[in-house]
Design an enzyme around this catalytic site. Structure first.
Site, mmCIF file in Angstrom:
data_model
loop_
_atom_site.group_PDB
_atom_site.id
_atom_site.type_symbol
_atom_site.label_atom_id
_atom_site.label_comp_id
_atom_site.label_asym_id
_atom_site.label_seq_id
_atom_site.Cartn_x
_atom_site.Cartn_y
_atom_site.Cartn_z
ATOM 1 N N MET A 147 1.032 -1.194 -0.100
ATOM 2 C CA MET A 147 -0.010 0.031 -0.058
ATOM 3 C C MET A 147 0.952 1.112 0.239
ATOM 4 O O MET A 147 1.768 1.398 0.854
ATOM 5 C CB MET A 147 -0.895 0.101 1.129
ATOM 6 C CG MET A 147 -1.889 -1.092 1.050
ATOM 7 S SD MET A 147 -2.876 -0.989 2.593
ATOM 8 C CE MET A 147 -3.610 0.536 2.875
ATOM 9 N N HIS A 177 4.436 -2.824 3.166
ATOM 10 C CA HIS A 177 4.939 -3.804 2.306
ATOM 11 C C HIS A 177 3.925 -4.839 2.433
ATOM 12 O O HIS A 177 3.224 -5.042 3.435
ATOM 13 C CB HIS A 177 6.374 -4.433 2.685
ATOM 14 C CG HIS A 177 7.050 -3.255 2.506
ATOM 15 N ND1 HIS A 177 8.676 -3.589 1.919
ATOM 16 C CD2 HIS A 177 7.410 -1.932 2.765
ATOM 17 C CE1 HIS A 177 9.213 -2.455 2.024
ATOM 18 N NE2 HIS A 177 8.591 -1.480 2.329
ATOM 19 N N GLU A 221 4.179 -8.147 2.931
ATOM 20 C CA GLU A 221 4.150 -9.040 4.305
ATOM 21 C C GLU A 221 3.636 -8.274 5.240
ATOM 22 O O GLU A 221 3.194 -8.965 6.070
ATOM 23 C CB GLU A 221 5.714 -9.507 4.253
ATOM 24 C CG GLU A 221 6.224 -10.277 3.088
ATOM 25 C CD GLU A 221 6.874 -9.352 1.933
ATOM 26 O OE1 GLU A 221 7.503 -9.898 1.207
ATOM 27 O OE2 GLU A 221 6.385 -8.166 1.677
ATOM 28 N N CYS A 249 11.383 -6.551 4.988
ATOM 29 C CA CYS A 249 10.181 -7.390 5.424
ATOM 30 C C CYS A 249 10.772 -8.448 6.151
ATOM 31 O O CYS A 249 10.171 -8.929 7.098
ATOM 32 C CB CYS A 249 9.184 -7.837 4.185
ATOM 33 S SG CYS A 249 8.527 -6.474 3.559
#
Length: 295
Positions: A90, A102, A104, A132
């Site tokens: 996003m 992110h 994840e 991440c």
């Protein structure tokens, strides 16, 4: 069914489309497939849990908001409960890239906000970036978390992040996804669902390094959504509470640009504050009504 799924859904096998339609066409679908639904869909389509997760990745990626990169990443978290939680990257126009969520982070935080207290694994359509990998190292699963990628053998977080630095190196005992309550209190919070949601989020936040417990609640015409601060041993991969809060409207089919008002509850004595960054990002999203409650 939300229009965002149209292209990806049309590419699925007809048998899987038929099994998914009653779930995803529901007005209450919120990017979670329950354990019972996973079993039923898998049985109908002769897919095990992991094969189903790979098949669902394009639908998870359809949640991506990418006005900057135009590159969609999808992730699916397998909760210890058996539920599957979607996530996607996003981005927000008019804000620094550091405000990006992110995929994840999105899927993991989505599971956390829905009440999941442990993860079984995560499935992603692209190799997790270093940011991440470090974010995932804060989880109570540690480096043993299995990571599934299309076309690759399953590997653990430890394989992707060898010689990792994380909370255990700092003798932190309460880890991300562990239930907690910090005992913050706000007078008259119960009279305003927005304030109460922000307070509850702050009390459940993860901030063992700064004790800057914080939560943000946002209100759209449809609902109130709340997010918690998720701090990280490496500091920079920490996820601010507003970003956590923005995950839920997106995953629920709501519009992050339709926020009418927001509330931030945070620890007054902490060495940092979420207020300035929260206000700036909300303004970029068109919301200028931010209540601030330092406690």
């Amino acid at each position: 069914m939300h229009a965002r799924f149209a292209a990806a859904f049309s590419q699925l096998p007809a048998e899987l489309q038929a099994a998914l339609t009653p779930v995803m066409a529901s007005d209450t679908f919120n990017a979670v497939i329950t354990a019972a639904q996973v079993d039923a869909i898998g049985h109908a389509c002769h897919l095990d849990r992991q094969a189903l997760s790979f098949a669902l990745l394009p639908l998870a990626a359809a949640y991506a908001l990418t006005p900057i990169s135009h590159f969609q990443v999808g992730a699916i978290v397998h909760g210890a409960s058996g539920n599957l939680y979607f996530g996607a990257n996003m981005e927000f126009s008019g804000t620094p890239l550091q405000q990006t969520i992110h995929a994840e982070q999105c899927a993991i935080t989505h599971a956390w906000l829905r009440g999941e207290t442990a993860l079984a694994s995560i499935t992603v359509n692209c190799t997790p970036c270093g940011h991440c990998r470090q974010f995932m190292n804060e989880l109570n699963s540690g480096t043993s978390l299995p990571i599934h990628l299309p076309g690759r053998h399953t590997a653990t977080l430890g394989d992707y992040l060898p010689d990792a630095f994380g909370p255990r190196d700092l003798q932190i005992k309460t880890l991300l996804l562990d239930p907690t309550h910090h005992g913050l209190m706000l007078d008259n919070a119960a009279s305003d669902p927005l304030q109460q949601a922000a307070l509850d989020a702050a009390n459940a936040s993860h901030a063992p390094y700064s004790q800057a417990y914080s939560g943000v609640a946002v209100e759209t015409p449809r609902a109130v959504y709340a997010g918690r601060y998720a701090e990280n041993a490496a500091f920079n991969p920490s996820l601010p509470p507003l970003q956590a809060a923005l995950i839920l409207p997106n995953m629920s089919g709501d519009n992050v640009n339709a926020i009418r008002r927001a509330a931030l509850v945070e620890s007054r004595q902490a060495p940092l504050s979420q207020y300035a960054a929260t206000r700036a990002t909300l303004q970029a999203l068109g919301c200028n009504d931010l209540q601030h409650h330092p406690l």
